[in-house]
Write a protein that holds these residues in place. Structure first.
Motif, PDB file in Angstrom:
ATOM      1  N   SER A 105       6.098  16.253 -17.025  1.00  0.00           N
ATOM      2  CA  SER A 105       5.188  15.103 -17.113  1.00  0.00           C
ATOM      3  C   SER A 105       4.015  15.229 -16.157  1.00  0.00           C
ATOM      4  CB  SER A 105       5.947  13.811 -16.825  1.00  0.00           C
ATOM      5  OG  SER A 105       6.486  13.829 -15.501  1.00  0.00           O
ATOM      6  N   VAL A 106       4.154  16.073 -15.140  1.00  0.00           N
ATOM      7  CA  VAL A 106       3.068  16.239 -14.167  1.00  0.00           C
ATOM      8  C   VAL A 106       1.808  16.750 -14.855  1.00  0.00           C
ATOM      9  CG1 VAL A 106       3.601  18.622 -13.471  1.00  0.00           C
ATOM     10  CG2 VAL A 106       2.529  17.075 -11.843  1.00  0.00           C
ATOM     11  N   TYR A 107       1.972  17.546 -15.916  1.00  0.00           N
ATOM     12  CA  TYR A 107       0.809  18.081 -16.627  1.00  0.00           C
ATOM     13  C   TYR A 107       0.076  16.972 -17.398  1.00  0.00           C
ATOM     14  CZ  TYR A 107       2.397  22.785 -15.533  1.00  0.00           C
ATOM     15  OH  TYR A 107       2.759  23.925 -14.864  1.00  0.00           O
ATOM     16  N   PHE A 108       0.830  16.058 -17.983  1.00  0.00           N
ATOM     17  CA  PHE A 108       0.191  14.935 -18.686  1.00  0.00           C
ATOM     18  C   PHE A 108      -0.579  14.068 -17.699  1.00  0.00           C
ATOM     19  CE2 PHE A 108       0.060  10.557 -20.153  1.00  0.00           C
ATOM     20  CZ  PHE A 108      -0.465  10.699 -21.429  1.00  0.00           C
ATOM     21  N   ASN A 109       0.072  13.701 -16.599  1.00  0.00           N
ATOM     22  CA  ASN A 109      -0.573  12.837 -15.625  1.00  0.00           C
ATOM     23  C   ASN A 109      -1.798  13.506 -14.999  1.00  0.00           C
ATOM     24  OD1 ASN A 109       1.357  10.887 -16.093  1.00  0.00           O
ATOM     25  ND2 ASN A 109       2.638  11.471 -14.372  1.00  0.00           N
ATOM     26  N   ALA A 110      -1.662  14.789 -14.683  1.00  0.00           N
ATOM     27  CA  ALA A 110      -2.805  15.521 -14.126  1.00  0.00           C
ATOM     28  C   ALA A 110      -3.937  15.579 -15.138  1.00  0.00           C
ATOM     29  CB  ALA A 110      -2.380  16.933 -13.719  1.00  0.00           C
ATOM     30  N   GLY A 111      -3.601  15.783 -16.404  1.00  0.00           N
ATOM     31  CA  GLY A 111      -4.616  15.832 -17.451  1.00  0.00           C
ATOM     32  C   GLY A 111      -5.380  14.526 -17.569  1.00  0.00           C
ATOM     33  N   ILE A 112      -4.655  13.410 -17.513  1.00  0.00           N
ATOM     34  CA  ILE A 112      -5.310  12.100 -17.592  1.00  0.00           C
ATOM     35  C   ILE A 112      -6.216  11.886 -16.379  1.00  0.00           C
ATOM     36  CG2 ILE A 112      -4.955   9.606 -17.644  1.00  0.00           C
ATOM     37  CD1 ILE A 112      -4.217  11.065 -20.243  1.00  0.00           C
ATOM     38  N   CYS A 113      -5.735  12.281 -15.205  1.00  0.00           N
ATOM     39  CA  CYS A 113      -6.561  12.134 -13.996  1.00  0.00           C
ATOM     40  C   CYS A 113      -7.844  12.950 -14.107  1.00  0.00           C
ATOM     41  CB  CYS A 113      -5.769  12.576 -12.764  1.00  0.00           C
ATOM     42  SG  CYS A 113      -4.447  11.457 -12.280  1.00  0.00           S
ATOM     43  N   HIS A 114      -7.710  14.200 -14.523  1.00  0.00           N
ATOM     44  CA  HIS A 114      -8.898  15.042 -14.692  1.00  0.00           C
ATOM     45  C   HIS A 114      -9.861  14.407 -15.689  1.00  0.00           C
ATOM     46  CE1 HIS A 114      -8.009  18.508 -12.225  1.00  0.00           C
ATOM     47  NE2 HIS A 114      -6.839  18.707 -12.806  1.00  0.00           N
ATOM     48  N   TYR A 115      -9.308  13.864 -16.767  1.00  0.00           N
ATOM     49  CA  TYR A 115     -10.154  13.240 -17.782  1.00  0.00           C
ATOM     50  C   TYR A 115     -10.903  12.042 -17.209  1.00  0.00           C
ATOM     51  CZ  TYR A 115     -11.645  10.783 -21.954  1.00  0.00           C
ATOM     52  OH  TYR A 115     -12.407  10.136 -22.900  1.00  0.00           O
ATOM     53  N   ARG A 116     -10.181  11.192 -16.499  1.00  0.00           N
ATOM     54  CA  ARG A 116     -10.805   9.983 -15.961  1.00  0.00           C
ATOM     55  C   ARG A 116     -11.816  10.319 -14.863  1.00  0.00           C
ATOM     56  NH1 ARG A 116      -8.190   5.153 -17.410  1.00  0.00           N
ATOM     57  NH2 ARG A 116      -9.950   4.189 -16.327  1.00  0.00           N
ATOM     58  N   LEU A 117     -11.664  11.472 -14.246  1.00  0.00           N
ATOM     59  CA  LEU A 117     -12.606  11.903 -13.214  1.00  0.00           C
ATOM     60  C   LEU A 117     -13.738  12.751 -13.788  1.00  0.00           C
ATOM     61  CD1 LEU A 117     -10.017  12.776 -10.407  1.00  0.00           C
ATOM     62  CD2 LEU A 117     -11.562  10.801 -10.457  1.00  0.00           C
ATOM     63  N   ASP A 119     -13.577  15.703 -15.463  1.00  0.00           N
ATOM     64  CA  ASP A 119     -13.395  17.155 -15.572  1.00  0.00           C
ATOM     65  C   ASP A 119     -12.642  17.441 -16.874  1.00  0.00           C
ATOM     66  OD1 ASP A 119     -12.959  19.858 -15.301  1.00  0.00           O
ATOM     67  OD2 ASP A 119     -12.333  19.761 -13.201  1.00  0.00           O
ATOM     68  N   PHE A 120     -13.380  17.514 -17.957  1.00  0.00           N
ATOM     69  CA  PHE A 120     -12.760  17.589 -19.282  1.00  0.00           C
ATOM     70  C   PHE A 120     -12.067  18.929 -19.539  1.00  0.00           C
ATOM     71  CE2 PHE A 120     -16.522  14.686 -19.870  1.00  0.00           C
ATOM     72  CZ  PHE A 120     -15.783  13.528 -19.730  1.00  0.00           C
ATOM     73  N   ASP A 121     -12.628  20.001 -19.016  1.00  0.00           N
ATOM     74  CA  ASP A 121     -11.994  21.312 -19.203  1.00  0.00           C
ATOM     75  C   ASP A 121     -10.622  21.368 -18.543  1.00  0.00           C
ATOM     76  OD1 ASP A 121     -14.002  22.548 -20.750  1.00  0.00           O
ATOM     77  OD2 ASP A 121     -15.179  22.989 -18.964  1.00  0.00           O
ATOM     78  N   LYS A 122     -10.525  20.872 -17.318  1.00  0.00           N
ATOM     79  CA  LYS A 122      -9.232  20.854 -16.625  1.00  0.00           C
ATOM     80  C   LYS A 122      -8.262  19.888 -17.309  1.00  0.00           C
ATOM     81  CE  LYS A 122      -7.978  22.528 -13.338  1.00  0.00           C
ATOM     82  NZ  LYS A 122      -7.198  23.779 -13.120  1.00  0.00           N
ATOM     83  N   ALA A 123      -8.805  18.806 -17.834  1.00  0.00           N
ATOM     84  CA  ALA A 123      -7.964  17.855 -18.557  1.00  0.00           C
ATOM     85  C   ALA A 123      -7.319  18.534 -19.760  1.00  0.00           C
ATOM     86  CB  ALA A 123      -8.791  16.649 -19.005  1.00  0.00           C
ATOM     87  N   ILE A 124      -8.128  19.248 -20.521  1.00  0.00           N
ATOM     88  CA  ILE A 124      -7.621  19.957 -21.709  1.00  0.00           C
ATOM     89  C   ILE A 124      -6.603  21.010 -21.303  1.00  0.00           C
ATOM     90  CG2 ILE A 124      -8.280  21.546 -23.562  1.00  0.00           C
ATOM     91  CD1 ILE A 124     -10.992  20.000 -23.643  1.00  0.00           C
ATOM     92  N   GLU A 125      -6.891  21.740 -20.245  1.00  0.00           N
ATOM     93  CA  GLU A 125      -5.980  22.793 -19.770  1.00  0.00           C
ATOM     94  C   GLU A 125      -4.614  22.224 -19.422  1.00  0.00           C
ATOM     95  OE1 GLU A 125      -5.554  25.616 -15.806  1.00  0.00           O
ATOM     96  OE2 GLU A 125      -7.575  25.099 -16.505  1.00  0.00           O
ATOM     97  N   ALA A 148     -11.294  14.417 -24.912  1.00  0.00           N
ATOM     98  CA  ALA A 148     -11.995  15.293 -23.972  1.00  0.00           C
ATOM     99  C   ALA A 148     -12.990  16.191 -24.692  1.00  0.00           C
ATOM    100  CB  ALA A 148     -10.983  16.130 -23.182  1.00  0.00           C
ATOM    101  N   LEU A 149     -12.596  16.686 -25.859  1.00  0.00           N
ATOM    102  CA  LEU A 149     -13.508  17.532 -26.638  1.00  0.00           C
ATOM    103  C   LEU A 149     -14.718  16.741 -27.125  1.00  0.00           C
ATOM    104  CD1 LEU A 149     -10.845  19.589 -28.613  1.00  0.00           C
ATOM    105  CD2 LEU A 149     -12.506  20.520 -26.996  1.00  0.00           C
ATOM    106  N   VAL A 150     -14.495  15.501 -27.545  1.00  0.00           N
ATOM    107  CA  VAL A 150     -15.616  14.649 -27.962  1.00  0.00           C
ATOM    108  C   VAL A 150     -16.573  14.443 -26.796  1.00  0.00           C
ATOM    109  CG1 VAL A 150     -16.261  12.307 -28.634  1.00  0.00           C
ATOM    110  CG2 VAL A 150     -14.393  13.472 -29.821  1.00  0.00           C
ATOM    111  N   ASP A 151     -16.033  14.161 -25.627  1.00  0.00           N
ATOM    112  CA  ASP A 151     -16.880  13.934 -24.452  1.00  0.00           C
ATOM    113  C   ASP A 151     -17.623  15.203 -24.033  1.00  0.00           C
ATOM    114  OD1 ASP A 151     -16.307  11.229 -24.202  1.00  0.00           O
ATOM    115  OD2 ASP A 151     -14.522  11.594 -22.996  1.00  0.00           O
TER     116      ASP A 151
END
Length: 226
Positions: A105-117, A119-125, A148-151
């Motif tokens: 689950s750490v990957y999902f949470n990290a992805g959401i954080c990156h997205y909200r901050l 950093d769309f590439d890191k969010a997707i990763e 993230a891709l739309v943004d």
């Protein structure tokens, strides 16, 4: 009768001969067999030591570190949740330090954080590394990759993620994912496909929040086709 006794004694003789050869083999190779057995024991001991002395404690430590990061996440403090507060690690640091030992689950949470901050590439990763059997969460991750891709301006690349998310969840949440796909299609000028997405919402999820207002999207797509 003598012939029967002779035939019945042959299997016994064969067994005795086989046992003799087996004993001879072990006698000739007892050192090698001993080395192999010892090696297997050493490997088993190393695996045992690695798991109980390294892997299991680090896994427990990773779980303990998550509590504070998840607390910040729940408060929408995405920078602290992702990067830590100086005393406790954030999701990104937990991934770097513990890797697969941390709950997935750490990957999902990290992805959401990156997205909200932003950093769309890191969010997707991160979201692509998230793996779960929970269909609702799996669909959310797919849809967020689409967001993230739309943004990033990659609208066409986002559509398959929205459509996949709608198929995975196959519940009321699917309507939101289909609506996102429809809007993307409209942006690309593919109004027939947008209409298909909106009609799916109308027919399959009429009681969803999206279903309540879907008629105006249908009318807009139909007007663009004419």
């Amino acid at each position: 009768m003598a012939k029967i006794n002779k035939e019945s004694s042959e299997p016994k003789a064969n067994v005795a001969e086989a046992l003799s050869k087996t004993d001879e083999f072990f006698e000739k190779n007892k050192k090698t067999i001993g080395y192999v057995a010892g090696g297997v024991a050493v490997v088993a001991l190393l695996i045992f030591a690695w798991y109980y002395l390294l892997y299991a404690p680090q896994k427990k430590e990773a779980v303990n570190q998550l509590y504070t990061a998840e607390h910040y996440f729940a408060l929408d403090s995405f920078n602290l949740a992702l990067n830590g507060d100086g005393n406790f690690l954030g999701f990104a640091q937990i991934i770097d330090k513990y890797g697969s030992k941390a709950p997935n689950s750490v990957y999902f949470n990290a992805g959401i954080c990156h997205y909200r901050l932003g950093d769309f590439d890191k969010a997707i990763e991160c979201l692509k590394k998230y793996n779960t059997n929970d269909k609702i969460m799996k669909a959310r991750a797919k849809a967020k990759i689409g967001d993230a891709l739309v943004d990033k301006g990659e609208v066409e690349a986002a559509i398959p993620y929205f459509e996949e998310a709608s198929e995975i969840s196959n519940n009321i949440f699917s309507a939101a994912y289909l609506k996102s796909a429809g809007i993307c299609y409209e942006e690309l000028g593919k109004f027939d496909k947008a209409l298909n997405a909106y009609n799916k919402i109308k027919n399959q999820f009429p009681n969803s929040p999206e279903g309540v207002e879907i008629e105006k999207y249908i009318s807009r797509a139909e007007a663009s086709l004419n």
